[in-house]
Scaffold this motif. Structure first.
Motif, PDB file in Angstrom:
ATOM      1  N   GLU A   9      17.056  -0.984 -63.854  1.00  0.00           N
ATOM      2  CA  GLU A   9      16.468  -2.320 -63.744  1.00  0.00           C
ATOM      3  C   GLU A   9      16.708  -2.830 -62.336  1.00  0.00           C
ATOM      4  N   PHE A  11      17.007  -6.059 -59.676  1.00  0.00           N
ATOM      5  CA  PHE A  11      17.381  -7.473 -59.648  1.00  0.00           C
ATOM      6  C   PHE A  11      17.406  -7.999 -58.218  1.00  0.00           C
ATOM      7  N   GLN A  15      18.116 -12.340 -60.560  1.00  0.00           N
ATOM      8  CA  GLN A  15      16.825 -12.481 -61.218  1.00  0.00           C
ATOM      9  C   GLN A  15      16.237 -11.098 -61.465  1.00  0.00           C
ATOM     10  N   ARG A  16      15.931 -10.810 -62.747  1.00  0.00           N
ATOM     11  CA  ARG A  16      15.356  -9.509 -63.066  1.00  0.00           C
ATOM     12  C   ARG A  16      13.927  -9.422 -62.546  1.00  0.00           C
ATOM     13  N   GLY A  19      11.451  -2.776 -64.026  1.00  0.00           N
ATOM     14  CA  GLY A  19      12.084  -1.489 -64.208  1.00  0.00           C
ATOM     15  C   GLY A  19      11.662  -0.489 -63.148  1.00  0.00           C
ATOM     16  N   CYS A  34       5.924  -5.166 -59.773  1.00  0.00           N
ATOM     17  CA  CYS A  34       7.224  -5.584 -60.320  1.00  0.00           C
ATOM     18  C   CYS A  34       8.062  -6.324 -59.281  1.00  0.00           C
ATOM     19  N   VAL A  48      20.292  -1.600 -60.976  1.00  0.00           N
ATOM     20  CA  VAL A  48      21.283  -1.615 -62.051  1.00  0.00           C
ATOM     21  C   VAL A  48      21.043  -0.436 -62.993  1.00  0.00           C
ATOM     22  N   ARG A  54      26.021  -1.300 -60.502  1.00  0.00           N
ATOM     23  CA  ARG A  54      25.062  -1.888 -59.558  1.00  0.00           C
ATOM     24  C   ARG A  54      25.119  -1.129 -58.236  1.00  0.00           C
ATOM     25  N   TYR A  99      12.499   3.744 -70.903  1.00  0.00           N
ATOM     26  CA  TYR A  99      12.893   2.422 -70.414  1.00  0.00           C
ATOM     27  C   TYR A  99      12.227   1.336 -71.249  1.00  0.00           C
ATOM     28  N   PRO A 101      12.307  -3.210 -71.540  1.00  0.00           N
ATOM     29  CA  PRO A 101      12.794  -4.387 -70.820  1.00  0.00           C
ATOM     30  C   PRO A 101      13.953  -5.106 -71.496  1.00  0.00           C
ATOM     31  N   GLU A 102      14.045  -5.019 -72.816  1.00  0.00           N
ATOM     32  CA  GLU A 102      15.147  -5.631 -73.555  1.00  0.00           C
ATOM     33  C   GLU A 102      15.544  -4.698 -74.695  1.00  0.00           C
TER      34      GLU A 102
END
Length: 265
Positions: A9, A11, A15-16, A19, A34, A48, A54, A99, A101-102
């Protein structure tokens, strides 16, 4: 804590953005759209991993026409992830997108409708793409953009990395809703768009600033013959794009070492 996987992910200051995934242990690829929320003027962001680690990254290439972006991982990090081999998809293959997103979102999967479609993407370029039917009809797949497309059974020992999710097809009946059809750029398309994976760049990495030596290397019959052979094997479908990049790197490295030794053999 679980072991890190090859998808990530992205960031920016917490802030996301979206992917992406590792093409090699140094480069992450994502869909350029993205990164629309990226505020850093120098393209720096956080990458991440799935275990929460990270890494510092920086956007090094943007291909507006093909809606693709390449991110390089800072040299201070030693990335040792297992990355699936690159492959090609064919009509009728099973595919899935590891992958999501949540954690509450489904893992997408379905069938490959077309593995070699010429697709005019929103950026304006006609790219080599996969046309995919999705079994999970969520109505909106936007959060999955930039993630990898893999053929084979989920969690299988030998997955093949075949594409990067870019766009969804609008539903022609229900306005504002997405049909269960997605398009993904092929891995070959992604590799061809960035010179980081071309022979000239590989030689630059091995010998920064060595333009005279690079010209001498490029003209040697042995290296030329080897590069041509790899190209021919790729055209015959005997090598996948990641194998081509790796072999070209090995050829360049070997030829340069021979030049430094003064060995013409």
């Amino acid at each position: 804590m679980t072991a890190a996987r090859y998808w990530v992910e992205l960031f920016d200051s917490g802030q996301r953005l979206g992917g992406g995934f590792f093409l090699t242990r140094r480069y992450v690829v994502t869909a350029l759209h993205c990164l629309r929320g990226l505020t850093s003027p120098d393209g720096r962001l956080d990458v991440v991993l799935t275990d929460g680690s990270r890494l510092a990254g920086e956007v090094c290439r943007r291909d507006e026409d093909a809606d693709l972006a390449l991110i390089t991982i800072a040299a201070a990090y030693d990335v040792r992830l297992s990355i699936p081999r690159a492959g090609t998809a064919r009509r009728g293959d099973d595919w899935h997108a590891p992958y999501r997103p949540e954690a509450i979102e489904p893992v997408l999967g379905g069938k490959v409708d077309d593995g070699t479609a010429d697709y005019p993407c929103e950026g304006g370029a006609v790219i080599q793409a996969l046309q995919l039917t999705v079994d999970q009809q969520t109505g909106d797949y936007s959060g999955y953009s930039g993630g990898p497309v893999v053929t084979g059974v989920p969690d299988s020992a030998e997955p093949a990395l075949v594409g990067i999710l870019l766009e969804q097809v609008p539903d022609r009946v229900s306005a504002g809703r997405a049909a269960n059809v997605l398009f993904a750029a092929t891995i070959g398309e992604a590799l061809s768009r960035f010179d980081q994976f071309h022979v000239e760049h590989l030689i630059d990495v091995l010998d920064p600033g060595g333009s005279a030596k690079r010209a001498e290397l490029a003209g040697t019959a042995a290296a030329e013959s080897s590069f041509d052979r790899v190209r021919a094997w790729a055209q015959r479908g005997l090598l996948d794009p990641s194998q081509v990049a790796e072999l070209n790197f090995m050829i360049a490295k070997t030829a340069l070492e021979r030049q430094l030794r003064g060995d013409g053999t």
